[in-house]
Write a protein that holds these residues in place. Structure first.
Motif, mmCIF file in Angstrom:
data_model
loop_
_atom_site.group_PDB
_atom_site.id
_atom_site.type_symbol
_atom_site.label_atom_id
_atom_site.label_comp_id
_atom_site.label_asym_id
_atom_site.label_seq_id
_atom_site.Cartn_x
_atom_site.Cartn_y
_atom_site.Cartn_z
ATOM 1 N N ALA A 177 17.056 57.121 -30.916
ATOM 2 C CA ALA A 177 16.443 56.851 -29.613
ATOM 3 C C ALA A 177 16.645 55.414 -29.169
ATOM 4 O O ALA A 177 16.834 55.147 -27.969
ATOM 5 N N VAL A 178 16.654 54.459 -30.096
ATOM 6 C CA VAL A 178 16.745 53.054 -29.700
ATOM 7 C C VAL A 178 18.094 52.753 -29.047
ATOM 8 O O VAL A 178 18.213 51.789 -28.275
ATOM 9 N N MET A 179 19.094 53.581 -29.281
ATOM 10 C CA MET A 179 20.385 53.398 -28.602
ATOM 11 C C MET A 179 20.279 53.697 -27.100
ATOM 12 O O MET A 179 21.161 53.330 -26.322
ATOM 13 N N LEU A 180 19.193 54.363 -26.702
ATOM 14 C CA LEU A 180 18.977 54.671 -25.293
ATOM 15 C C LEU A 180 18.136 53.617 -24.583
ATOM 16 O O LEU A 180 17.861 53.741 -23.392
ATOM 17 N N SER A 181 17.735 52.574 -25.314
ATOM 18 C CA SER A 181 17.046 51.470 -24.645
ATOM 19 C C SER A 181 17.966 50.749 -23.675
ATOM 20 O O SER A 181 17.540 50.301 -22.610
ATOM 21 N N ASP A 182 19.259 50.633 -24.077
ATOM 22 C CA ASP A 182 20.173 49.807 -23.280
ATOM 23 C C ASP A 182 21.593 50.333 -23.261
ATOM 24 O O ASP A 182 22.110 50.710 -22.212
ATOM 25 N N ILE A 183 22.282 50.399 -24.410
ATOM 26 C CA ILE A 183 23.735 50.568 -24.361
ATOM 27 C C ILE A 183 24.169 51.884 -23.731
ATOM 28 O O ILE A 183 25.122 51.908 -22.944
ATOM 29 N N LEU A 184 23.498 52.989 -24.040
ATOM 30 C CA LEU A 184 23.940 54.266 -23.478
ATOM 31 C C LEU A 184 23.687 54.355 -21.978
ATOM 32 O O LEU A 184 24.598 54.700 -21.219
ATOM 33 N N GLU B 212 23.350 58.056 -33.268
ATOM 34 C CA GLU B 212 23.237 57.348 -34.543
ATOM 35 C C GLU B 212 24.573 56.833 -35.048
ATOM 36 O O GLU B 212 24.615 55.915 -35.873
ATOM 37 N N ARG B 213 25.690 57.369 -34.557
ATOM 38 C CA ARG B 213 26.972 56.906 -35.073
ATOM 39 C C ARG B 213 27.328 55.493 -34.583
ATOM 40 O O ARG B 213 28.291 54.904 -35.056
ATOM 41 N N PHE B 214 26.563 54.958 -33.629
ATOM 42 C CA PHE B 214 26.757 53.566 -33.246
ATOM 43 C C PHE B 214 26.297 52.612 -34.345
ATOM 44 O O PHE B 214 26.704 51.462 -34.391
ATOM 45 N N ILE B 215 25.427 53.092 -35.227
ATOM 46 C CA ILE B 215 24.774 52.214 -36.207
ATOM 47 C C ILE B 215 25.697 51.989 -37.396
ATOM 48 O O ILE B 215 26.118 52.931 -38.064
ATOM 49 N N THR B 216 25.989 50.726 -37.670
ATOM 50 C CA THR B 216 26.805 50.376 -38.834
ATOM 51 C C THR B 216 26.009 49.652 -39.909
ATOM 52 O O THR B 216 26.421 49.637 -41.067
ATOM 53 N N HIS B 217 24.890 49.035 -39.537
ATOM 54 C CA HIS B 217 24.104 48.260 -40.503
ATOM 55 C C HIS B 217 22.624 48.515 -40.261
ATOM 56 O O HIS B 217 22.172 48.571 -39.116
ATOM 57 N N ARG B 218 21.874 48.632 -41.357
ATOM 58 C CA ARG B 218 20.431 48.871 -41.282
ATOM 59 C C ARG B 218 19.684 47.791 -42.043
ATOM 60 O O ARG B 218 20.101 47.370 -43.132
ATOM 61 N N PHE B 219 18.555 47.374 -41.475
ATOM 62 C CA PHE B 219 17.731 46.324 -42.063
ATOM 63 C C PHE B 219 16.262 46.704 -41.918
ATOM 64 O O PHE B 219 15.897 47.534 -41.081
ATOM 65 N N GLY B 220 15.417 46.054 -42.723
ATOM 66 C CA GLY B 220 13.986 46.146 -42.510
ATOM 67 C C GLY B 220 13.580 45.279 -41.330
ATOM 68 O O GLY B 220 14.294 44.341 -40.947
ATOM 69 N N ALA C 109 11.331 50.539 -34.513
ATOM 70 C CA ALA C 109 12.786 50.371 -34.599
ATOM 71 C C ALA C 109 13.233 49.454 -33.468
ATOM 72 O O ALA C 109 12.744 49.552 -32.341
ATOM 73 N N ALA C 110 14.155 48.573 -33.784
ATOM 74 C CA ALA C 110 14.699 47.654 -32.778
ATOM 75 C C ALA C 110 16.162 47.419 -33.084
ATOM 76 O O ALA C 110 16.646 47.691 -34.192
ATOM 77 N N THR C 111 16.883 46.911 -32.093
ATOM 78 C CA THR C 111 18.280 46.570 -32.293
ATOM 79 C C THR C 111 18.589 45.299 -31.524
ATOM 80 O O THR C 111 17.798 44.855 -30.688
ATOM 81 N N ILE C 112 19.733 44.708 -31.834
ATOM 82 C CA ILE C 112 20.154 43.448 -31.228
ATOM 83 C C ILE C 112 21.287 43.722 -30.261
ATOM 84 O O ILE C 112 22.162 44.558 -30.529
ATOM 85 N N CYS C 113 21.276 43.035 -29.141
ATOM 86 C CA CYS C 113 22.269 43.218 -28.085
ATOM 87 C C CYS C 113 23.156 41.980 -27.980
ATOM 88 O O CYS C 113 22.733 40.872 -28.329
ATOM 89 N N GLY C 114 24.368 42.171 -27.458
ATOM 90 C CA GLY C 114 25.228 41.032 -27.195
ATOM 91 C C GLY C 114 24.587 40.023 -26.260
ATOM 92 O O GLY C 114 24.864 38.814 -26.343
ATOM 93 N N LEU D 142 28.769 47.272 -35.313
ATOM 94 C CA LEU D 142 28.655 47.788 -33.948
ATOM 95 C C LEU D 142 27.214 47.588 -33.494
ATOM 96 O O LEU D 142 26.907 46.711 -32.726
ATOM 97 N N LYS D 143 26.319 48.400 -33.996
ATOM 98 C CA LYS D 143 24.882 48.195 -33.731
ATOM 99 C C LYS D 143 24.162 48.048 -35.065
ATOM 100 O O LYS D 143 24.410 48.808 -36.012
ATOM 101 N N VAL D 144 23.290 47.063 -35.136
ATOM 102 C CA VAL D 144 22.413 46.897 -36.280
ATOM 103 C C VAL D 144 21.033 47.417 -35.877
ATOM 104 O O VAL D 144 20.605 47.193 -34.744
ATOM 105 N N VAL D 145 20.383 48.123 -36.776
ATOM 106 C CA VAL D 145 19.051 48.656 -36.482
ATOM 107 C C VAL D 145 18.075 48.164 -37.512
ATOM 108 O O VAL D 145 18.361 48.153 -38.719
ATOM 109 N N LEU D 146 16.909 47.726 -37.041
ATOM 110 C CA LEU D 146 15.851 47.241 -37.911
ATOM 111 C C LEU D 146 14.661 48.178 -37.777
ATOM 112 O O LEU D 146 14.223 48.491 -36.664
ATOM 113 N N THR D 147 14.154 48.669 -38.901
ATOM 114 C CA THR D 147 13.046 49.627 -38.864
ATOM 115 C C THR D 147 11.940 49.201 -39.817
ATOM 116 O O THR D 147 12.150 48.442 -40.752
ATOM 117 N N ARG D 148 10.729 49.709 -39.534
ATOM 118 C CA ARG D 148 9.613 49.466 -40.446
ATOM 119 C C ARG D 148 9.823 50.227 -41.728
ATOM 120 O O ARG D 148 10.182 51.379 -41.694
#
Length: 345
Positions: A145-152, A311-319, A34-39, A339-345
């Protein structure tokens, strides 16, 4: 493997690159789940971070499974699910020994997607794996968990803790993007009397209410007047700047009462005016900072215990192979509501 590669301002490509190898005995190779994109990734693509060289794999937020570890790694092993911190820490220098991992002198700090290849890839080399990853409890989902990499941790440490939020106080968060919303959520851990969110986008002000803001103010209106009315003319105890432009920093400095604190979280690319002629006599404190991620273990415990809703930060999900589409959606957040986009396997 495939990775999102920076090719200079305005140019990126999801393309084949060599698989990462273990370079130092303290490294691990992690398969990204899982990964996400930051500003900050968008700032890099705009050319605002000149240290990032063409050919660099972008990204600094991820969760994954350890595939290989170096001979000196003892804290994680192949098969472990881990959170990859946006900050790498050598663990030995004077800053790391004091918990100031963001200022690491031993080759760490913010390096992923900046000075070394980052997380927007199928595989990642993690420097200093023992001190730069966190084992994930079984009950914690990758997307949370990926929201705890950076924003939180960024919002909590650089905003709420630096701002010294106390029970009963008034907190104004200027900027209701992901980090601002994280500041709203984590400020509430300290039972403030009033939390006010300020933003231009009605959708983000609506989100701020869902995250716990007691009041919202559109930035196009008279923000100073609205905050004065909400506080009986006194102003805010704490103003958290979560945008990164001169106007919002200067607004925060005007919003606080005597003895107030401005906690700057936003990434600034231009100079902002500091009106010491007005501030010096009012006992004002201004803090800045890069996240250290020293609070990540505590935040993980809160997440596992249900005290944080990540998880409520996530608005869009992608592969994981849809990074191009995810970047497009995230970059157009005003139109897409991202807000946050999440990409997962």
């Amino acid at each position: 493997m495939k990775a999102m590669v920076f090719h200079g301002p305005g140019r990126r490509a999801w393309e084949d690159v060599p698989d990462p190898e273990l370079v130092d005995p303290t490294d691990a190779v992690v398969r990204i789940t899982a990964a996400t994109i930051c500003g900050t990734d968008l700032h890099i693509l705009k050319g605002d971070v000149p240290e990032v060289e063409p050919g660099r794999v972008l990204g600094h937020e991820a969760v994954g499974v350890v595939e290989r570890v170096g001979a000196a790694v003892t804290g994680v092993k192949p098969g472990d699910r881990v959170l990859v911190s946006c900050i790498s820490a050598c663990g030995r220098c004077e800053y790391c020994r004091a918990g100031g991992y963001g200022q690491c002198l031993g080759g760490g700090g913010w390096v992923l997607g900046h000075l070394v290849d980052g997380t927007h890839a199928e595989l990642l080399r993690v420097p200093f794996a023992d001190t730069s990853t966190h084992l994930l409890p079984d009950g914690v989902a990758d997307e949370a968990a990926v929201m705890l990499s950076d924003i939180l941790p960024t919002a909590y440490e650089v905003g709420v803790l630096n701002g010294r939020v106390l029970p009963g106080q008034t907190v104004v968060v200027v900027g209701a993007g992901p980090v601002g919303l994280a500041a709203v959520e984590t400020a509430r851990l300290f039972s403030p009397g009033l939390v006010v969110a300020v933003d231009l986008a009605p959708s983000r002000l609506d989100a701020a209410k869902q995250f716990g803001a007691d009041a919202t103010v559109n930035a196009a209106e008279d923000v100073e007047g609205a905050v004065a009315e909400l506080t009986g003319g006194r102003g805010a105890d704490v103003a958290i700047e979560a945008v990164g432009v001169p106007e919002t920093f200067e607004l925060c400095a005007r919003l606080i009462r005597p003895g107030g604190r401005v906690a700057n979280v936003g990434v600034h690319g231009k100079a902002a005016a500091l009106h010491l002629e007005r501030l010096w006599i009012r006992n004002v404190t201004i803090t800045t900072g890069l996240v250290d991620t020293a609070t990540t273990p505590a935040l993980l415990r809160m997440l596992a215990a249900g005290r944080l809703d990540a998880e409520r930060f996530i608005t869009h999900r992608f592969g994981l192979d849809e990074f191009d589409a995810a970047y497009d959606v995230f970059a157009r957040s005003a139109q897409t509501g991202a807000l946050k986009v999440v990409l997962t396997r």
